[in-house]
Enzyme design. Sequence first.
Site, PDB file in Angstrom:
ATOM      1  N   TYR A   4       0.870  -1.192  -0.171  1.00 50.37           N
ATOM      2  CA  TYR A   4       0.118  -0.218   0.068  1.00 50.37           C
ATOM      3  C   TYR A   4       0.857   1.247  -0.009  1.00 50.37           C
ATOM      4  O   TYR A   4       1.961   1.474   0.746  1.00 50.37           O
ATOM      5  CB  TYR A   4      -0.921   0.064   1.143  1.00 50.37           C
ATOM      6  N   LYS A  16       4.646   9.302   9.159  1.00 52.30           N
ATOM      7  CA  LYS A  16       4.463   8.394  10.325  1.00 52.30           C
ATOM      8  C   LYS A  16       5.306   9.114  11.631  1.00 52.30           C
ATOM      9  O   LYS A  16       5.274  10.207  12.185  1.00 52.30           O
ATOM     10  CB  LYS A  16       4.382   7.047  10.387  1.00 52.30           C
ATOM     11  N   ASP A  26       9.196   2.606  -0.082  1.00 52.20           N
ATOM     12  CA  ASP A  26       8.105   3.216   0.699  1.00 52.20           C
ATOM     13  C   ASP A  26       8.439   2.857   1.871  1.00 52.20           C
ATOM     14  O   ASP A  26       8.125   2.039   2.386  1.00 52.20           O
ATOM     15  CB  ASP A  26       6.989   2.853   0.119  1.00 52.20           C
TER      16      ASP A  26
END
Length: 432
Positions: free
Chosen positions: A149, A272, A244
Amino acid sequence: MVNTTIKTTKSQEVFAAAQNLMPGGVSSPVRAFKSVGGQPIVFDRVKGAYIWDVDGNQYIDYVGTWGPAICGHAHPEVIAALHEALEKGTSFGAPSTLENVLAEMVIDAVPSIEMVRFVNSGTEACMGVLRLMRAFTKRDKIIKFEGCYHGHADTFLVKAGSGVATLGLPDSPGVPKAATSTTLTAPYNDLESVKALFEENRDEIAGVILEPVVGNAGFIAPDAGFLEGLRELTHEYGALLVFDEVMTGFRIAYGGAQEKFGVTPDLTTLGKVIGGGLPVGAYGGRRDIMSMVAPAGPVYQAGTLSGNPLAMTAGIKTLELLQKPGTYDYLERITKKLADGLLQIAKETGHAACGGQISAMFGLFFTSGPVHNYEDAKKSDTAKFGRFHRGMLERGVYLAPSQFEAGFTSFAHTEEDIDQTLTVARDVMSSL
Ligand code: KE4
């Protein structure tokens, strides 16, 4: 079935009202507990390794707001730094020293990053890096992996993980064919399939983007040689390698998965942890590539709140805390104890299970496994995972509400928290 022991009256009231106001009653799909069933818990406050819901129940938290809370929630030093920063205002929309400070910390930490651009989410970081890799190579196609994702931009919503996998969505409506016709997919850990795609699409592939440790199909580690193989293939075919690290950055190691595995991509996305719980994303990499980003170069990307002083402040303090000697040894030790314990208990209570951990990231599948890719992950007993999740929740342990997510620890989690979690897990697994 595990009996309901916690009172969730207020959570139910608040969530019922929310569903009239917001689609599914949430601001992000996975929070709705769709795949594990039952009543989503409405949070009242968080601190360290713990959550308190609006009914006053306390939980040990292994979601950590999906990764940012690696220092524990509301760390006193982060909160104090934010109070100080607040006095100077909440947003500038102009250069600030804080951006220099965090940029330098990211550049010093992450092997691939020579220059960095801050944005407001991991999705934005992946959107920016997509446009940049296409501009730099003058090629349009990308390779992503099933179950990975990279945020919710159109081009990436092809066999995506996380909430897309959780809800079993084939891919999302509203995404035009044109947006995904350039997205090629391969099974994770399958170098042969990547080589075949390069052969079939010679000189058309801008790059390969992946989660170097997968957290959005459940926890899936790279097989030995996989990352190195991708590095070689991208060099061979003149394509870029993009890690990523929105989830793995500063979690798998201070320098991310690329430091841990010794494989340096051309570009990296972050999010994050570098925001310490406030909205931040970033993309960065080789100077010759990043120099193409506006206004230094022609590749446009912008954002009102990018480099926000509060988010920068929380990120700076979080990374400072992570630099303390022994931090990652501690995270590795307690997370290994947790993951190994869960697998051992599953075995002793007669459940086929596999999983593992790397540093402060872990996962568990109810299948004999092994799980090397998304297809393997989908063979796991997601209904049993739902019952396990519910049972743990009833006993004060908050796990990610989906089989297709990873678990996160923090250095606020104590040995006692891990022992308590394993005691509860044994109770739940014995009655699954
Ligand atoms: P955000 O736009 O959600 O900040 O980041 C997107 C993203 C990009 N890349 C990776 C590897 C990610 O894990 C994410 C976001 N992760 C999910 C959790 N699996 C966020 C939780 C959610 O969607 O509510």
